[in-house]
Design a protein around this motif. Sequence first.
Motif, PDB file in Angstrom:
ATOM      1  N   GLY A 155       0.756  -1.163  -0.169  1.00 35.92           N
ATOM      2  CA  GLY A 155       0.072   0.086   0.112  1.00 35.92           C
ATOM      3  C   GLY A 155       0.944   1.408   0.007  1.00 35.92           C
ATOM      4  O   GLY A 155       0.383   2.523  -0.073  1.00 35.92           O
ATOM      5  N   TRP A 156       2.087   0.831   0.082  1.00 35.95           N
ATOM      6  CA  TRP A 156       2.830   2.264   0.006  1.00 35.95           C
ATOM      7  C   TRP A 156       4.354   1.841  -0.669  1.00 35.95           C
ATOM      8  O   TRP A 156       4.825   0.848  -0.791  1.00 35.95           O
ATOM      9  N   GLY A 157       5.134   2.952  -0.939  1.00 33.43           N
ATOM     10  CA  GLY A 157       6.483   3.034  -1.537  1.00 33.43           C
ATOM     11  C   GLY A 157       7.311   3.958  -1.006  1.00 33.43           C
ATOM     12  O   GLY A 157       6.651   4.982  -0.228  1.00 33.43           O
ATOM     13  N   TYR A 158       8.486   4.179  -1.512  1.00 34.35           N
ATOM     14  CA  TYR A 158       9.371   5.306  -1.018  1.00 34.35           C
ATOM     15  C   TYR A 158      10.408   5.686  -1.956  1.00 34.35           C
ATOM     16  O   TYR A 158      10.581   4.830  -2.821  1.00 34.35           O
ATOM     17  N   THR A 159      10.821   6.955  -2.122  1.00 35.11           N
ATOM     18  CA  THR A 159      11.887   7.362  -2.817  1.00 35.11           C
ATOM     19  C   THR A 159      12.989   7.932  -1.958  1.00 35.11           C
ATOM     20  O   THR A 159      12.645   8.551  -0.676  1.00 35.11           O
ATOM     21  N   GLY A 160      14.197   7.724  -2.162  1.00 35.57           N
ATOM     22  CA  GLY A 160      15.313   8.369  -1.406  1.00 35.57           C
ATOM     23  C   GLY A 160      16.321   9.006  -1.885  1.00 35.57           C
ATOM     24  O   GLY A 160      16.718   8.633  -3.181  1.00 35.57           O
ATOM     25  N   ILE A 161      16.836  10.151  -1.446  1.00 34.09           N
ATOM     26  CA  ILE A 161      18.228  10.754  -2.011  1.00 34.09           C
ATOM     27  C   ILE A 161      19.387  10.204  -1.082  1.00 34.09           C
ATOM     28  O   ILE A 161      19.201  10.324   0.160  1.00 34.09           O
ATOM     29  N   PHE A 213      22.731  11.535  -8.376  1.00 36.30           N
ATOM     30  CA  PHE A 213      22.887  12.126  -9.727  1.00 36.30           C
ATOM     31  C   PHE A 213      23.455  13.617  -9.410  1.00 36.30           C
ATOM     32  O   PHE A 213      24.290  14.157 -10.254  1.00 36.30           O
ATOM     33  N   LEU A 214      22.789  14.204  -8.438  1.00 26.96           N
ATOM     34  CA  LEU A 214      23.019  15.515  -7.868  1.00 26.96           C
ATOM     35  C   LEU A 214      23.528  15.416  -6.587  1.00 26.96           C
ATOM     36  O   LEU A 214      23.351  16.291  -5.732  1.00 26.96           O
ATOM     37  N   THR A 215      24.684  14.648  -6.472  1.00 29.34           N
ATOM     38  CA  THR A 215      25.202  14.329  -5.109  1.00 29.34           C
ATOM     39  C   THR A 215      25.897  15.632  -4.380  1.00 29.34           C
ATOM     40  O   THR A 215      25.846  15.947  -3.144  1.00 29.34           O
ATOM     41  N   ASP A 216      26.686  16.490  -5.574  1.00 27.98           N
ATOM     42  CA  ASP A 216      27.148  17.491  -4.890  1.00 27.98           C
ATOM     43  C   ASP A 216      26.448  18.619  -4.389  1.00 27.98           C
ATOM     44  O   ASP A 216      26.845  19.583  -3.402  1.00 27.98           O
ATOM     45  N   THR A 255      17.407  10.467  -8.328  1.00 28.95           N
ATOM     46  CA  THR A 255      17.989  10.282  -6.645  1.00 28.95           C
ATOM     47  C   THR A 255      18.722   8.990  -6.509  1.00 28.95           C
ATOM     48  O   THR A 255      19.177   8.824  -5.445  1.00 28.95           O
ATOM     49  N   PHE A 256      19.027   8.283  -7.444  1.00 28.84           N
ATOM     50  CA  PHE A 256      19.613   6.772  -7.258  1.00 28.84           C
ATOM     51  C   PHE A 256      18.318   5.667  -6.845  1.00 28.84           C
ATOM     52  O   PHE A 256      18.334   4.797  -7.339  1.00 28.84           O
ATOM     53  N   CYS A 257      18.007   6.029  -5.456  1.00 33.56           N
ATOM     54  CA  CYS A 257      16.737   5.398  -4.876  1.00 33.56           C
ATOM     55  C   CYS A 257      15.582   6.359  -5.496  1.00 33.56           C
ATOM     56  O   CYS A 257      14.842   6.677  -4.799  1.00 33.56           O
ATOM     57  N   GLY A 258      15.501   6.297  -6.736  1.00 30.17           N
ATOM     58  CA  GLY A 258      14.801   7.449  -7.269  1.00 30.17           C
ATOM     59  C   GLY A 258      13.221   7.302  -7.845  1.00 30.17           C
ATOM     60  O   GLY A 258      12.445   7.868  -7.947  1.00 30.17           O
ATOM     61  N   GLY A 259      13.073   5.873  -8.162  1.00 29.60           N
ATOM     62  CA  GLY A 259      11.686   5.466  -8.484  1.00 29.60           C
ATOM     63  C   GLY A 259      10.836   5.338  -7.155  1.00 29.60           C
ATOM     64  O   GLY A 259      11.650   5.274  -6.083  1.00 29.60           O
ATOM     65  N   LEU A 312      11.371  14.757  -8.890  1.00 24.60           N
ATOM     66  CA  LEU A 312      11.787  14.367 -10.169  1.00 24.60           C
ATOM     67  C   LEU A 312      12.353  13.202 -10.308  1.00 24.60           C
ATOM     68  O   LEU A 312      12.087  12.464 -11.301  1.00 24.60           O
ATOM     69  N   GLY A 313      12.734  12.453  -9.302  1.00 21.83           N
ATOM     70  CA  GLY A 313      12.971  10.951  -9.277  1.00 21.83           C
ATOM     71  C   GLY A 313      11.782  10.298  -9.121  1.00 21.83           C
ATOM     72  O   GLY A 313      11.788   9.074  -9.748  1.00 21.83           O
ATOM     73  N   ALA A 314      10.694  10.523  -8.547  1.00 21.93           N
ATOM     74  CA  ALA A 314       9.592   9.572  -8.504  1.00 21.93           C
ATOM     75  C   ALA A 314       8.498   9.694  -9.737  1.00 21.93           C
ATOM     76  O   ALA A 314       7.835   8.794 -10.173  1.00 21.93           O
TER      77      ALA A 314
END
Length: 417
Positions: free
Chosen positions: A109-115, A124-127, A269-273, A362-364
């Motif tokens: 019933g849920w999911g997550y996105t992580g930077i 991708f934008l780690t700096d 975001t790498f953990c982006g989906g 933008l990642g999700a």
Amino acid sequence: MPKNLFPLDSSKKFTEQEKIGHNRWHPDIPAQVTVKPGDTFRVDCREWFDGHIKNDDSAEDIATAPLHTVHTLSGPFRIEGAKPGDLLIVDIVDVGPIPQEEGPLAGQGWGYTGIFAKKNGGSFLTDQFPDAYKAVWDFQGGTCTSRHVPGVKFTGIVHPGLMGTAPSAELLKKWNKREGDLIATDPNRVPALALPPEPNGAVLGSLGGEEFDRVASEGARTAPPRENGGNQDIKNLTKGTRVFYPVFVDGANFSVGDLHFSQGDGEITFCGGIEMGGFIDLHVDVIPGGMEKYGVKENAIFMPGNTPPQHSQWLSFSGTSVTLDGEQRYLDSHLAYQRACLHAIEYLSTFGWSKEQAYLLLGAAPIEGRFSGVVDIPNACATVYLPLDIFDIDIRPTAGDVPTIDPGIGAPKFEVK
């Protein structure tokens, strides 16, 4: 419903299941299931961190995410009669979250996105975003919303981030050498240039003893895409997709995992989906000698599914291959896409979202990323397209006042010291 050949119990860890999958690539990982060309079957897939990420308002779990344990892949599946040089046809018949379950596991019933934090994989934008952030998304039917990124709602383009066939021994050796050579150019870089074989945390199906130790020391990590397909994170590999995979070992030894409820192009975001566990229904077939017949030597090819949502209006942002410090780079498409994403994030922040919320979005969300110009020296041009109908407000530029949203509780942050 197709027969479930790889069932998973949501209450048990990945390593405690009736059938145990794997998290490394190696030709000697034994197949867990055998199927025939023409078969259609269901596969349960575990969320890629096996329940480490929680449905809460903290990003500490993202900061401490154990990269050495991913991905939790279902398989391998041996396809009877498949030989090296063949093409394996994989049709995605259906795919979705864990059916009819609510609970603490992503997909229920849920999911997550992580930077990801720069010191734990980066992004991708780690700096620009060196710390860990998280957004939890709640599913309602085919759509999702987030208390951490309010003001948006969109339909998920559900897809597997990772599908692939096993490498041959020769191909595995090639992978490990070229990636090891890359690491050697800057062995202390943060984040690392590549991930070498890591026995700690390896899951290798039914292998044990000395054979386990050998394969664990040689097995390639599943993080990057390679010649076998692998972690390509193509958001359009959804229901109705057909993929043609090169076969490198007898039986092909096909595996699948890393399901996403949605994702923007690039998974930036790498953990982006929107990461989740779930199910996927597959149909398989084989083209004998297909690799030579069609010149497919080191890549998978695919026919994307034609499934909703279909967006008709977009707001697009461009970027060129000039660094934030003003240094000119030659046709650097990677840099150009970074700049396009940063321009979109800056723009969205004028409506009240924090830059971290905009980055997570933008990642999700199903953004479109394109390399729009790669020949006009010295600047490559990349573009990112935002579908307008996912926003609660009108984000188009006008002569009137800028509408604003309530950013809510914001995106949880954890600073890695």
